[in-house]
Design a protein around this motif. Structure first.
Motif, short mmCIF file in Angstrom:
data_model
loop_
_atom_site.label_atom_id
_atom_site.label_comp_id
_atom_site.label_asym_id
_atom_site.label_seq_id
_atom_site.Cartn_x
_atom_site.Cartn_y
_atom_site.Cartn_z
N LEU A 101 0.83 -1.23 -0.15
CA LEU A 101 -0.01 -0.25 -0.06
C LEU A 101 0.87 1.62 0.17
O LEU A 101 0.40 1.57 -0.77
CB LEU A 101 -1.26 0.12 1.29
N TRP A 102 1.58 1.18 1.18
CA TRP A 102 2.93 1.93 0.84
C TRP A 102 3.52 2.68 -1.05
O TRP A 102 3.30 3.73 -1.37
CB TRP A 102 3.88 1.94 1.89
N LEU B 73 2.46 1.69 -3.19
CA LEU B 73 0.63 1.35 -4.65
C LEU B 73 0.51 3.38 -4.42
O LEU B 73 -0.03 4.26 -5.53
CB LEU B 73 -0.45 1.30 -3.86
N LEU B 74 1.18 4.33 -3.04
CA LEU B 74 0.63 5.86 -3.09
C LEU B 74 1.96 6.45 -3.87
O LEU B 74 2.19 7.85 -3.57
CB LEU B 74 0.44 6.04 -1.93
N ARG B 75 3.48 6.17 -3.91
CA ARG B 75 4.51 6.25 -4.76
C ARG B 75 4.38 7.17 -5.58
O ARG B 75 3.41 6.90 -6.75
CB ARG B 75 5.65 5.78 -4.92
N PRO B 76 4.68 8.26 -6.09
CA PRO B 76 4.89 8.84 -7.74
C PRO B 76 5.27 8.56 -8.76
O PRO B 76 4.19 8.70 -10.00
CB PRO B 76 5.01 10.38 -7.53
N VAL C 145 3.96 1.18 -8.05
CA VAL C 145 3.18 1.10 -7.52
C VAL C 145 3.00 -0.18 -8.48
O VAL C 145 2.23 -1.19 -8.19
CB VAL C 145 2.31 2.23 -8.82
#
Length: 114
Positions: free
Chosen positions: A17-18, A20-23, A28
């Motif tokens: 999840l961490w 997945l939130l990366r740019p 991702v």
């Protein structure tokens, strides 16, 4: 044994999840892979963690179902591994095509100035 599997599922899910939130798109993709690993462990753990237990009934053997391993979660995990491998390969191809078209690997297609 169950606590180790539960902690591993939690760590893989949290890390996924961490990521997945990366740019960046590669992060991702790795996050999606970690979440699929956590899901596989969860499905595998639902089939009761037993070692040295036969997955099928033998003729003349005991009919106590508590002593047998459940083959359905094992089959589901094997199927999920193949699907997640194909999904990761597809996402990598899309990542390379997107990077070639836009020149960046950000999710929104724009570099942010920090």
């Amino acid at each position: 044994m169950e606590i180790i599997i539960a902690v591993a599922i939690g760590v893989l899910t949290g890390s996924g999840l961490w990521l997945l939130l990366r740019p960046r798109t590669f992060q991702v993709i790795i996050g999606l892979a970690l979440i699929s690993y956590a899901t596989n462990l969860f499905i595998f753990g639902m089939g009761r963690l037993r070692s040295n237990a036969p997955p099928i009934l033998e003729p003349g053997g005991s009919s106590d179902l508590a002593t047998l391993a459940d083959p359905l979660p094992q089959a589901l995990v094997l199927t999920a591994i193949v699907i997640s491998f194909a999904m990761t390969a597809l996402f990598l191809v899309v990542l390379l095509a997107s990077r070639g078209l836009t020149g960046t690997d950000h999710v929104d297609g724009r570099e942010t100035d920090l």
